[in-house]
Every structure is written in C-alpha cells, then in structure tokens.
Motif scaffolding. Structure first.
Motif, short mmCIF file in Angstrom:
data_model
loop_
_atom_site.label_atom_id
_atom_site.label_comp_id
_atom_site.label_asym_id
_atom_site.label_seq_id
_atom_site.Cartn_x
_atom_site.Cartn_y
_atom_site.Cartn_z
N GLY A 43 0.82 -1.22 0.00
CA GLY A 43 0.00 0.00 0.00
C GLY A 43 0.85 1.26 0.00
O GLY A 43 0.51 2.24 -0.66
N ILE A 44 1.96 1.23 0.71
CA ILE A 44 2.86 2.38 0.76
C ILE A 44 3.45 2.64 -0.63
O ILE A 44 3.51 3.79 -1.09
N ILE A 45 3.85 1.59 -1.32
CA ILE A 45 4.41 1.75 -2.66
C ILE A 45 3.33 2.24 -3.64
O ILE A 45 3.59 3.12 -4.46
N LEU A 46 2.12 1.71 -3.53
CA LEU A 46 1.04 2.20 -4.37
C LEU A 46 0.79 3.69 -4.12
O LEU A 46 0.54 4.44 -5.07
N ALA A 47 0.88 4.11 -2.87
CA ALA A 47 0.68 5.52 -2.54
C ALA A 47 1.77 6.38 -3.16
O ALA A 47 1.49 7.49 -3.65
N ILE A 48 3.00 5.90 -3.16
CA ILE A 48 4.10 6.64 -3.79
C ILE A 48 3.85 6.76 -5.29
O ILE A 48 4.01 7.83 -5.89
N LEU A 49 3.42 5.67 -5.91
CA LEU A 49 3.17 5.69 -7.36
C LEU A 49 1.92 6.49 -7.72
O LEU A 49 1.78 6.92 -8.87
N ALA A 50 1.02 6.71 -6.78
CA ALA A 50 -0.15 7.55 -7.04
C ALA A 50 0.25 9.00 -7.26
O ALA A 50 -0.44 9.74 -7.96
N VAL A 51 1.37 9.39 -6.67
CA VAL A 51 1.85 10.77 -6.82
C VAL A 51 2.46 10.97 -8.19
O VAL A 51 2.17 11.95 -8.88
N ARG A 52 3.32 10.00 -8.58
CA ARG A 52 3.93 10.06 -9.92
C ARG A 52 4.61 8.74 -10.23
O ARG A 52 5.03 8.03 -9.32
N PRO A 53 4.75 8.42 -11.52
CA PRO A 53 5.47 7.20 -11.90
C PRO A 53 6.91 7.25 -11.39
O PRO A 53 7.49 8.33 -11.24
N ARG A 108 0.24 -8.79 -10.64
CA ARG A 108 -1.17 -8.73 -10.22
C ARG A 108 -1.97 -7.70 -11.02
O ARG A 108 -3.17 -7.55 -10.83
N GLY A 109 -1.29 -6.95 -11.90
CA GLY A 109 -1.98 -6.00 -12.76
C GLY A 109 -2.31 -4.68 -12.10
O GLY A 109 -3.22 -3.98 -12.55
N LEU A 110 -1.58 -4.30 -11.04
CA LEU A 110 -1.87 -3.06 -10.33
C LEU A 110 -1.08 -1.87 -10.85
O LEU A 110 -1.41 -0.72 -10.54
N VAL A 111 -0.04 -2.15 -11.62
CA VAL A 111 0.79 -1.09 -12.19
C VAL A 111 1.08 -1.41 -13.65
O VAL A 111 1.02 -2.56 -14.07
N ASP A 112 1.38 -0.37 -14.39
CA ASP A 112 1.88 -0.53 -15.74
C ASP A 112 3.38 -0.22 -15.68
O ASP A 112 3.82 0.63 -14.89
N ALA A 113 4.14 -0.91 -16.50
CA ALA A 113 5.58 -0.70 -16.53
C ALA A 113 6.03 -0.44 -17.96
O ALA A 113 5.52 -1.05 -18.90
N ARG A 114 6.98 0.51 -18.09
CA ARG A 114 7.54 0.77 -19.41
C ARG A 114 9.03 1.04 -19.25
O ARG A 114 9.47 1.54 -18.22
N LYS A 115 9.78 0.67 -20.26
CA LYS A 115 11.22 0.89 -20.26
C LYS A 115 11.50 2.32 -20.72
O LYS A 115 10.96 2.76 -21.73
N ALA A 163 -6.64 -0.37 -11.81
CA ALA A 163 -6.72 -1.45 -10.82
C ALA A 163 -5.87 -1.12 -9.60
O ALA A 163 -6.26 -1.41 -8.46
N GLY A 164 -4.73 -0.48 -9.82
CA GLY A 164 -3.87 -0.07 -8.72
C GLY A 164 -4.51 1.02 -7.88
O GLY A 164 -4.40 1.03 -6.65
N ARG A 165 -5.19 1.94 -8.55
CA ARG A 165 -5.90 3.01 -7.80
C ARG A 165 -7.01 2.42 -6.94
O ARG A 165 -7.23 2.86 -5.82
N GLU A 166 -7.68 1.42 -7.48
CA GLU A 166 -8.73 0.73 -6.71
C GLU A 166 -8.12 0.01 -5.50
O GLU A 166 -8.65 0.08 -4.39
N ALA A 167 -7.00 -0.66 -5.72
CA ALA A 167 -6.32 -1.35 -4.62
C ALA A 167 -5.83 -0.36 -3.57
O ALA A 167 -5.91 -0.61 -2.37
#
Length: 130
Positions: free
Chosen positions: A15-25, A58-65, A82-86
């Motif tokens: 949840g902490i990591i999802l919160a960090i990613l909610a701010v910016r990639p 789990r499909g909660l984030v998208d990743a790109r190189k 899905a990550g925002r929902e989680a």
C-alpha cells in the motif's frame, strides 16, 4: 529497525508503494529513495524490486522501459486503474485499523492510569456520582 516494525511493514509495504506511485510514476531506486526520505531507512532495495514485480504481475501497475543516461533502460512503474482501486481499498482498511487500534490504545492507557492510581485492575470501575 526492530522485528516488530519489520513485521508490521510486511503487511503495509504494498500500500505504501502504491501511494508513492499515485503521486507520480517512478522506477525502483526512486521508490527506495522516497521511502528513505520518509524515514524507512532499513528497507532493502531487493524487497522493493520483488514487491514491484509482484504488483506488476497482479496488474496493479503498468511498466515501461525508459532510456537511462547511466546504463541500461529503467523500468518505470505507474499506477493504473486497478492499482488506484487497490490503493483506495488499502486506505479504507488502514483507516478502519487505525480507528480500532486507537480505541484499544485509549482503553489500555486508561487501564494503566487506573492501575497506577491504585485501582484494582481486576475490578470494574465504579459509577458513583454518575
């Protein structure tokens, strides 16, 4: 970091990591640096990378190189719907837990105060004058 802190973090780090990613990639090292800035100094980078892989699977984030000036491309993670929902579920659960824990702490503190004041911890408080 003590054992108790480590165990508590295990259940909340996603949840902490999802919160960090909610701010910016961000990429793995950026997330680790942000955690350290927030006081989580003992979390190993390997822990973060393993968790990022798990939440990606789990499909909660998208990743790109993304090309890097220093070495190979970096894998940048961004929160998807899905990550925002989680994350919303995490904050809801967190709010519930904080409320319950605060309630238990208040009761515990009151009992400790009563005991320190000489009340018998095995008896019910009196309601005289109520």
């Amino acid at each position: 970091m003590g054992r108790q802190m480590t165990e508590m973090l295990k259940g909340t780090l996603e949840g902490i990591i999802l919160a960090i990613l909610a701010v910016r990639p961000a990429y793995g090292y950026e997330i680790t640096a942000r955690l350290r800035d927030e006081g989580f100094t003992e979390i190993a980078e390997g822990t973060i990378y393993a968790l990022l892989l798990r939440i990606e699977q789990r499909g909660l984030v998208d990743a790109r190189k993304v090309p890097s000036e220093k070495g190979p491309p970096r894998k940048v993670f961004s929160l998807n719907p899905a990550g925002r929902e989680a994350l919303a579920e995490f904050w809801s659960t967190w709010g519930f837990l904080v409320g319950r824990i605060d309630h238990l702490r208040a009761a515990s503190d009151a009992a400790a105060t009563d005991t320190a004041a000489g009340a018998d911890p095995g008896t019910e408080p009196t309601t005289e004058g109520a």
